[in-house]
Scaffold this motif. Sequence first.
Motif, PDB file in Angstrom:
ATOM      1  N   PRO A 154       0.807  -1.228   0.000  1.00 23.81           N
ATOM      2  CA  PRO A 154       0.000   0.000   0.000  1.00 23.81           C
ATOM      3  C   PRO A 154       0.840   1.277   0.000  1.00 23.81           C
ATOM      4  O   PRO A 154       0.455   2.286  -0.600  1.00 23.81           O
ATOM      5  CB  PRO A 154      -0.817  -0.122   1.297  1.00 23.81           C
ATOM      6  N   VAL A 155       2.000   1.232   0.668  1.00 26.13           N
ATOM      7  CA  VAL A 155       2.886   2.395   0.660  1.00 26.13           C
ATOM      8  C   VAL A 155       3.387   2.662  -0.759  1.00 26.13           C
ATOM      9  O   VAL A 155       3.441   3.811  -1.207  1.00 26.13           O
ATOM     10  CB  VAL A 155       4.078   2.182   1.616  1.00 26.13           C
TER      11      VAL A 155
ATOM     12  N   SER B 155     -14.693   2.245   8.959  1.00 25.22           N
ATOM     13  CA  SER B 155     -15.470   3.484   8.891  1.00 25.22           C
ATOM     14  C   SER B 155     -14.552   4.683   8.712  1.00 25.22           C
ATOM     15  O   SER B 155     -14.839   5.598   7.927  1.00 25.22           O
ATOM     16  CB  SER B 155     -16.311   3.662  10.155  1.00 25.22           C
ATOM     17  N   VAL B 156     -13.432   4.679   9.425  1.00 21.16           N
ATOM     18  CA  VAL B 156     -12.463   5.773   9.308  1.00 21.16           C
ATOM     19  C   VAL B 156     -11.868   5.807   7.905  1.00 21.16           C
ATOM     20  O   VAL B 156     -11.757   6.872   7.289  1.00 21.16           O
ATOM     21  CB  VAL B 156     -11.341   5.625  10.357  1.00 21.16           C
ATOM     22  N   ALA B 157     -11.490   4.640   7.390  1.00 21.14           N
ATOM     23  CA  ALA B 157     -10.903   4.571   6.052  1.00 21.14           C
ATOM     24  C   ALA B 157     -11.851   5.137   5.010  1.00 21.14           C
ATOM     25  O   ALA B 157     -11.444   5.911   4.126  1.00 21.14           O
ATOM     26  CB  ALA B 157     -10.543   3.123   5.719  1.00 21.14           C
ATOM     27  N   LYS B 158     -13.125   4.779   5.118  1.00 22.97           N
ATOM     28  CA  LYS B 158     -14.117   5.279   4.165  1.00 22.97           C
ATOM     29  C   LYS B 158     -14.311   6.777   4.309  1.00 22.97           C
ATOM     30  O   LYS B 158     -14.371   7.511   3.307  1.00 22.97           O
ATOM     31  CB  LYS B 158     -15.450   4.557   4.381  1.00 22.97           C
ATOM     32  N   ALA B 159     -14.404   7.267   5.555  1.00 21.91           N
ATOM     33  CA  ALA B 159     -14.640   8.692   5.788  1.00 21.91           C
ATOM     34  C   ALA B 159     -13.457   9.554   5.338  1.00 21.91           C
ATOM     35  O   ALA B 159     -13.647  10.647   4.799  1.00 21.91           O
ATOM     36  CB  ALA B 159     -14.929   8.940   7.265  1.00 21.91           C
TER      37      ALA B 159
ATOM     38  N   VAL C 231      -9.010   6.818   2.586  1.00 22.60           N
ATOM     39  CA  VAL C 231      -7.675   6.220   2.576  1.00 22.60           C
ATOM     40  C   VAL C 231      -7.791   4.708   2.688  1.00 22.60           C
ATOM     41  O   VAL C 231      -8.837   4.178   3.067  1.00 22.60           O
ATOM     42  CB  VAL C 231      -6.806   6.753   3.748  1.00 22.60           C
ATOM     43  N   HIS C 232      -6.723   4.019   2.369  1.00 22.96           N
ATOM     44  CA  HIS C 232      -6.656   2.573   2.559  1.00 22.96           C
ATOM     45  C   HIS C 232      -6.622   2.283   4.054  1.00 22.96           C
ATOM     46  O   HIS C 232      -6.038   3.038   4.837  1.00 22.96           O
ATOM     47  CB  HIS C 232      -5.390   2.042   1.881  1.00 22.96           C
ATOM     48  N   GLU C 233      -7.255   1.189   4.469  1.00 18.69           N
ATOM     49  CA  GLU C 233      -7.279   0.836   5.894  1.00 18.69           C
ATOM     50  C   GLU C 233      -5.877   0.710   6.486  1.00 18.69           C
ATOM     51  O   GLU C 233      -5.679   0.917   7.683  1.00 18.69           O
ATOM     52  CB  GLU C 233      -8.044  -0.477   6.097  1.00 18.69           C
TER      53      GLU C 233
END
Length: 348
Positions: A172-173, A282-286, A289-291
């Motif tokens: 992901p990086v 939920s944070v990733a979607k908001a 960003v990728h989880e």
Amino acid sequence: MAKQSQTVEAFNRIMGELKNKIYKPIYFLTGDEPYFIDKIAEYIEHNVLSDSDKAFNQTVVYGRDTTVNDVINAARRFPMMSNYQVLIVKEAQNIKNLSDLEIYLKTPLESTILVVCHKLSSDGKKPSSKLSGVIKLAKQKGVAFESKKFYDYQIPDWIIGYLSSKGLKIDPVAANLLAEFVGNDLSRIAKELDKLIITLPPETKQVQPVDIERNIGVSRDFNRFELTKALGEANFARAYKIADHFAKNPNANPFVLTITAIYQYFVKILKYHLLPDKNKSSVAKALGVHEFFVSEYERAAKRYPAGRCVSIIHLLSDYDMRSKGVNNSSTDHGELLKELIYLIVFGR
């Protein structure tokens, strides 16, 4: 990985049908992301007809050189010694009165595969309301596909998906590094990835940041992604070192892009503070960003309270104006960035 966009899902569905030789009489392809439009048109152009059939039954025309009546008349021709004729209209946005295509689409020939490539400018505009009838009929009789431009935060996931289709995984990086370097031009990203794949050793199964650095040219240590990460960690020495590299290489690291990246980073930290649900997905979607990166924002939020984030966002606005000459007559962009980093980490 985030859920695929509707554009990608629709594209995959269309390509799946084409590869299974399920053809429709009309493909009306529109939108402000040309990559998917081009890929569908290219596949039809190169794969539907045999080479011998193409000579008599495949035609490619361009919007600037044709009229809607020419398109309709060509579409009404029957194929010669073939099940299909293929008519591809490129740059159809340049055809006057394209809405008149409704005349043909009411009763299209099943033996004609008409591909209309109607590209929009990348400013979020929708197709003209005059084309609503064409699009409605295309949906009824065949395919009406809208290719939407990706947001920047969607690009890393698209890179992951693209390489997955080639049998490769990517860190992901590394995906974020490539997206940060190349931008959101999917055609350019695909070309860079294809070149990268060729250079990888045959046994390679996962692309790492070092592969991006070695084969594409972006530094894995000195880039905006690493700068914001260092700021999130309040690692002044690391952030200052990157800023100094940027100052020495201003053409490759424009101040406006750097300050925009820092602004977006702290806006996400502020959003994190305001989220009622701190569940990772939920944070990733908001945040878009990728989880994989959620923990980075969690740690950054502990170092930068919401009020501090607001102050930094105001500070960024101030330095953006200074970079344009407001209340600043002599300090260059490199020194402004170094000042800014000091103030972000240590405060005024």
